[in-house]
Design an enzyme around this catalytic site. Structure first.
Site, mmCIF file in Angstrom:
data_model
loop_
_atom_site.group_PDB
_atom_site.id
_atom_site.type_symbol
_atom_site.label_atom_id
_atom_site.label_comp_id
_atom_site.label_asym_id
_atom_site.label_seq_id
_atom_site.Cartn_x
_atom_site.Cartn_y
_atom_site.Cartn_z
ATOM 1 N N SER A 117 0.910 -1.208 0.060
ATOM 2 C CA SER A 117 0.100 0.051 -0.011
ATOM 3 C C SER A 117 1.206 1.347 0.101
ATOM 4 C CB SER A 117 -1.105 0.328 1.417
ATOM 5 O OG SER A 117 -1.905 -1.126 1.004
ATOM 6 N N HIS A 138 -0.520 -2.623 -7.429
ATOM 7 C CA HIS A 138 -1.431 -1.988 -6.027
ATOM 8 C C HIS A 138 -2.922 -2.073 -6.296
ATOM 9 C CE1 HIS A 138 -2.684 1.011 -2.672
ATOM 10 N NE2 HIS A 138 -3.449 -0.385 -2.595
ATOM 11 N N GLU A 150 -2.657 0.706 -9.618
ATOM 12 C CA GLU A 150 -1.685 1.167 -9.553
ATOM 13 C C GLU A 150 -0.199 0.550 -9.470
ATOM 14 O OE1 GLU A 150 -1.340 5.283 -6.148
ATOM 15 O OE2 GLU A 150 -1.801 3.317 -5.324
ATOM 16 N N ASN A 188 -2.886 5.732 -1.872
ATOM 17 C CA ASN A 188 -2.790 6.182 0.064
ATOM 18 C C ASN A 188 -2.814 7.503 0.706
ATOM 19 O OD1 ASN A 188 -4.024 4.127 1.290
ATOM 20 N ND2 ASN A 188 -2.967 2.365 0.151
HETATM 21 N N1 CAA Z 1 -15.326 -9.172 -1.251
HETATM 22 C C1 CAA Z 1 -16.049 -8.784 -2.653
HETATM 23 N N2 CAA Z 1 -17.461 -8.125 -3.174
HETATM 24 C C2 CAA Z 1 -17.785 -7.231 -2.582
HETATM 25 C C3 CAA Z 1 -17.037 -7.046 -0.994
HETATM 26 C C4 CAA Z 1 -16.061 -8.250 -0.877
HETATM 27 N N3 CAA Z 1 -15.580 -7.846 0.386
HETATM 28 N N4 CAA Z 1 -17.437 -6.966 -0.088
HETATM 29 C C5 CAA Z 1 -19.053 -6.089 -1.736
HETATM 30 N N5 CAA Z 1 -19.254 -6.693 -2.783
HETATM 31 C C6 CAA Z 1 -19.838 -6.977 -3.374
HETATM 32 C C7 CAA Z 1 -21.052 -7.398 -3.387
HETATM 33 O O1 CAA Z 1 -21.218 -9.036 -3.658
HETATM 34 C C8 CAA Z 1 -21.975 -6.453 -4.112
HETATM 35 O O2 CAA Z 1 -21.803 -7.474 -4.923
HETATM 36 P P1 CAA Z 1 -23.549 -7.690 -5.662
HETATM 37 O O3 CAA Z 1 -23.634 -6.225 -7.039
HETATM 38 O O4 CAA Z 1 -23.113 -9.071 -6.921
HETATM 39 O O5 CAA Z 1 -24.213 -7.889 -4.929
HETATM 40 C C9 CAA Z 1 -20.852 -5.174 -4.430
HETATM 41 O O6 CAA Z 1 -19.821 -5.115 -4.385
HETATM 42 C C10 CAA Z 1 -21.684 -3.977 -3.633
HETATM 43 O O7 CAA Z 1 -21.634 -4.331 -2.209
HETATM 44 P P2 CAA Z 1 -22.948 -4.184 -1.770
HETATM 45 O O8 CAA Z 1 -24.339 -4.000 -2.293
HETATM 46 O O9 CAA Z 1 -23.601 -4.624 -0.468
HETATM 47 O O10 CAA Z 1 -22.431 -2.902 -0.868
HETATM 48 P P3 CAA Z 1 -22.683 -1.424 -1.583
HETATM 49 O O11 CAA Z 1 -22.686 -0.862 -2.155
HETATM 50 O O12 CAA Z 1 -22.023 -0.357 0.201
HETATM 51 O O13 CAA Z 1 -20.548 -1.666 -1.785
HETATM 52 C C11 CAA Z 1 -18.349 -1.373 -0.947
HETATM 53 C C12 CAA Z 1 -19.628 -1.998 -0.831
HETATM 54 C C13 CAA Z 1 -17.992 -1.615 -3.135
HETATM 55 C C14 CAA Z 1 -17.662 -1.882 -0.565
HETATM 56 C C15 CAA Z 1 -18.366 -0.120 -1.172
HETATM 57 O O14 CAA Z 1 -18.839 0.427 0.142
HETATM 58 C C16 CAA Z 1 -17.192 0.536 -1.267
HETATM 59 O O15 CAA Z 1 -17.115 1.511 -2.813
HETATM 60 N N6 CAA Z 1 -16.146 1.370 -0.487
HETATM 61 C C17 CAA Z 1 -15.287 2.439 -0.471
HETATM 62 C C18 CAA Z 1 -14.495 1.101 -0.699
HETATM 63 C C19 CAA Z 1 -13.265 2.028 -1.397
HETATM 64 O O16 CAA Z 1 -13.129 3.023 -0.927
HETATM 65 N N7 CAA Z 1 -12.140 0.568 -0.934
HETATM 66 C C20 CAA Z 1 -10.467 1.245 -1.331
HETATM 67 C C21 CAA Z 1 -9.805 1.384 -0.420
HETATM 68 S S1 CAA Z 1 -8.384 1.794 0.014
HETATM 69 C C22 CAA Z 1 -6.993 0.453 -0.592
HETATM 70 O O17 CAA Z 1 -8.361 -0.813 -1.122
HETATM 71 C C23 CAA Z 1 -6.555 1.257 -0.867
HETATM 72 C C24 CAA Z 1 -5.100 0.547 0.357
HETATM 73 O O18 CAA Z 1 -3.722 -0.249 0.012
HETATM 74 C C25 CAA Z 1 -5.644 0.222 1.599
HETATM 75 P P1 NAD Z 2 -4.029 -9.741 5.955
HETATM 76 O O1 NAD Z 2 -4.167 -9.394 7.513
HETATM 77 O O2 NAD Z 2 -5.665 -9.719 5.384
HETATM 78 O O3 NAD Z 2 -3.754 -10.946 5.209
HETATM 79 C C1 NAD Z 2 -2.472 -10.915 4.711
HETATM 80 C C2 NAD Z 2 -1.432 -12.778 5.126
HETATM 81 O O4 NAD Z 2 -0.382 -12.711 4.725
HETATM 82 C C3 NAD Z 2 -2.404 -13.368 5.994
HETATM 83 O O5 NAD Z 2 -3.016 -14.609 5.707
HETATM 84 C C4 NAD Z 2 -0.926 -13.657 6.819
HETATM 85 O O6 NAD Z 2 -0.868 -15.363 6.942
HETATM 86 C C5 NAD Z 2 0.052 -13.960 5.493
HETATM 87 N N1 NAD Z 2 1.150 -13.385 5.785
HETATM 88 C C6 NAD Z 2 2.248 -12.661 6.537
HETATM 89 N N2 NAD Z 2 2.888 -13.027 6.375
HETATM 90 C C7 NAD Z 2 2.998 -13.829 5.359
HETATM 91 C C8 NAD Z 2 4.758 -14.689 4.974
HETATM 92 N N3 NAD Z 2 6.131 -14.521 5.096
HETATM 93 N N4 NAD Z 2 3.996 -15.911 3.647
HETATM 94 C C9 NAD Z 2 2.550 -16.137 3.203
HETATM 95 N N5 NAD Z 2 1.994 -15.686 3.783
HETATM 96 C C10 NAD Z 2 2.206 -14.404 4.993
HETATM 97 O O7 NAD Z 2 -3.721 -7.771 4.798
HETATM 98 P P2 NAD Z 2 -4.373 -7.529 3.120
HETATM 99 O O8 NAD Z 2 -5.626 -6.325 4.440
HETATM 100 O O9 NAD Z 2 -4.843 -8.877 2.610
HETATM 101 O O10 NAD Z 2 -2.500 -6.825 2.981
HETATM 102 C C11 NAD Z 2 -2.151 -7.741 2.829
HETATM 103 C C12 NAD Z 2 -0.897 -6.394 2.311
HETATM 104 O O11 NAD Z 2 -1.785 -5.517 1.196
HETATM 105 C C13 NAD Z 2 -0.384 -5.371 2.484
HETATM 106 O O12 NAD Z 2 0.600 -4.937 1.755
HETATM 107 C C14 NAD Z 2 -1.438 -4.458 2.396
HETATM 108 O O13 NAD Z 2 -1.134 -2.817 2.631
HETATM 109 C C15 NAD Z 2 -2.135 -4.249 1.300
HETATM 110 N N6 NAD Z 2 -3.421 -3.602 0.761
HETATM 111 C C16 NAD Z 2 -4.109 -3.705 1.462
HETATM 112 C C17 NAD Z 2 -5.322 -3.175 1.076
HETATM 113 C C18 NAD Z 2 -6.445 -3.029 2.010
HETATM 114 O O14 NAD Z 2 -7.664 -2.907 2.030
HETATM 115 N N7 NAD Z 2 -6.492 -3.424 3.359
HETATM 116 C C19 NAD Z 2 -5.391 -2.521 -0.510
HETATM 117 C C20 NAD Z 2 -4.076 -3.190 -0.791
HETATM 118 C C21 NAD Z 2 -3.368 -3.542 -0.323
#
Ligand code: CAA
Ligand code: NAD
Length: 281
Positions: A117, A138, A150, A188
């Site tokens: 991330s 990403h 990304e 991020n």
């Molecule tokens: N896995 C797979 N599919 C999922 C899911 C999950 N965890 N959660 C929801 N879905 C699917 C549902 O199955 C549904 O599909 P169907 O139409 O086939 O039923 C669809 O998504 C819509 O879901 P819901 O109607 O239940 O709920 P919603 O309309 O609120 O949508 C959401 C759910 C798409 C997650 C929406 O809330 C959303 O877009 N949230 C923001 C997500 C976001 O910002 N993601 C980026 C996070 S940051 C990141 O990823 C980067 C990082 O490094 C941290």
């Molecule tokens: P998570 O905690 O759900 O899963 C991580 C998994 O990796 C666990 O099941 C753990 O057992 C496994 N693991 C740890 N060390 C390991 C190793 N040495 N060999 C094999 N398996 C190992 O975490 P996550 O949310 O899936 O995040 C995973 C990566 O994706 C991180 O780098 C995170 O920053 C990135 N990411 C996360 C998100 C998010 O929304 N959570 C979105 C984009 C990217």
């Protein structure tokens, strides 16, 4: 590109493996934790069954997708792979250790990608003898739903590697965006300070969890409020990303909120552990 290995079967790894298998690639899904691997495989089955119920895919497509997916408990399976996508915990030491091992096992042509991330791709690449074949890929959470990937070039990533990953992203029906190697990339660097600020808003008693989320959902049309989104991403992941931004830019505006640290220390990691800003029991 025919065979892909995904390392880490958590919420991201399982999603990436599912999307790759649905797009026709043979996939090994690896996790060092047996229970996590089983949970990841079960989640994929559940989501595919739901897609069948909704009429999005046929039962045969579900079965074919599952046939292309092989659970793996050994990095040795990387021997058979053209691409490895790492999705383990957001920690540089863990990631460099994984990349070092993969570099020794995977064939010379194999590309090693990280779903990190925020961590520098250049540093991850330096743990290998093939930095030109190391790249950031990403995905966004939830992977089967979100369209963006990304693609992050490390300092030495070759154009051939970039092109192969861009082509692969299109094959997964996702939209690639090219990004340079900077802390937090684009996604991020912008998203996580907003989430951290929402946590400060709670910490300083400005409003309740629900009200902060309602403001951003109804006021800004965000699909989830920032605290719900933090729980969804994982509070440990949010904290690690803020630490990377804080250290990488050396700017106090990225200091993680003490409340975020406290919750992570308590094991309240969000949805995945049943408790974060909300309860999920
Ligand atoms: N896995 C797979 N599919 C999922 C899911 C999950 N965890 N959660 C929801 N879905 C699917 C549902 O199955 C549904 O599909 P169907 O139409 O086939 O039923 C669809 O998504 C819509 O879901 P819901 O109607 O239940 O709920 P919603 O309309 O609120 O949508 C959401 C759910 C798409 C997650 C929406 O809330 C959303 O877009 N949230 C923001 C997500 C976001 O910002 N993601 C980026 C996070 S940051 C990141 O990823 C980067 C990082 O490094 C941290
Ligand atoms: P998570 O905690 O759900 O899963 C991580 C998994 O990796 C666990 O099941 C753990 O057992 C496994 N693991 C740890 N060390 C390991 C190793 N040495 N060999 C094999 N398996 C190992 O975490 P996550 O949310 O899936 O995040 C995973 C990566 O994706 C991180 O780098 C995170 O920053 C990135 N990411 C996360 C998100 C998010 O929304 N959570 C979105 C984009 C990217």
């Amino acid at each position: 590109m025919k065979t892909v290995m995904v390392i880490g079967a958590g919420q991201m790894g399982a999603g990436i493996a599912q999307v790759c298998a649905q797009s026709g690639f043979n996939v090994y899904l690896n996790d060092m934790n047996e229970a996590a691997l089983e949970k990841g495989m079960k989640n994929i089955e559940k989501l595919l069954a739901r897609a069948v119920d909704k009429g999005r895919i046929t039962d045969k497509e579900k079965v074919d997708t599952l046939t292309r997916l092989t659970p793996s408990s050994s990095f040795q399976d990387a021997k058979n792979c053209d691409l490895v996508i790492e999705a383990v915990v957001e920690n540089m030491d863990v990631k460099t250790s994984v990349f070092k091992q993969l570099d020794e096992i995977a064939p010379a042509h194999t590309i090693l990608a990280s779903n990190t991330s925020s961590l520098p791709i250049t540093e991850i690449a330096s743990a290998t003898s093939r930095p030109e074949q190391v790249i950031g890929m990403h995905f966004m959470n939830p992977v089967p739903v979100m369209k963006l990937v990304e693609i992050i070039r490390g300092l030495q990533t070759s154009n051939e590697t970039y092109q192969a990953i861009e082509d692969m992203t299109h094959k997964l029906s996702k939209t690639p965006v090219e990004v340079n190697d900077f802390p937090g990339f684009v996604s991020n660097r912008i998203l996580m300070p907003m989430i951290n600020e929402a946590i400060y808003t709670l910490y300083e008693g400005v409003a309740s969890v629900e009200d902060i989320d309602t403001v951003m959902k109804l006021g800004m049309n965000h699909p989830m409020g920032p605290l719900q989104l933090a729980d969804f991403i994982g509070l440990d992941t949010c904290l690690y990303i803020m630490e990377v931004l804080h250290e990488g830019f050396g700017d106090s505006k990225y200091r993680p909120c003490p409340l975020l640290r406290k919750y992570v220390k308590a094991g309240w990691l969000g949805k995945k552990t049943g408790r974060g800003f909300y309860r999920y029991d």
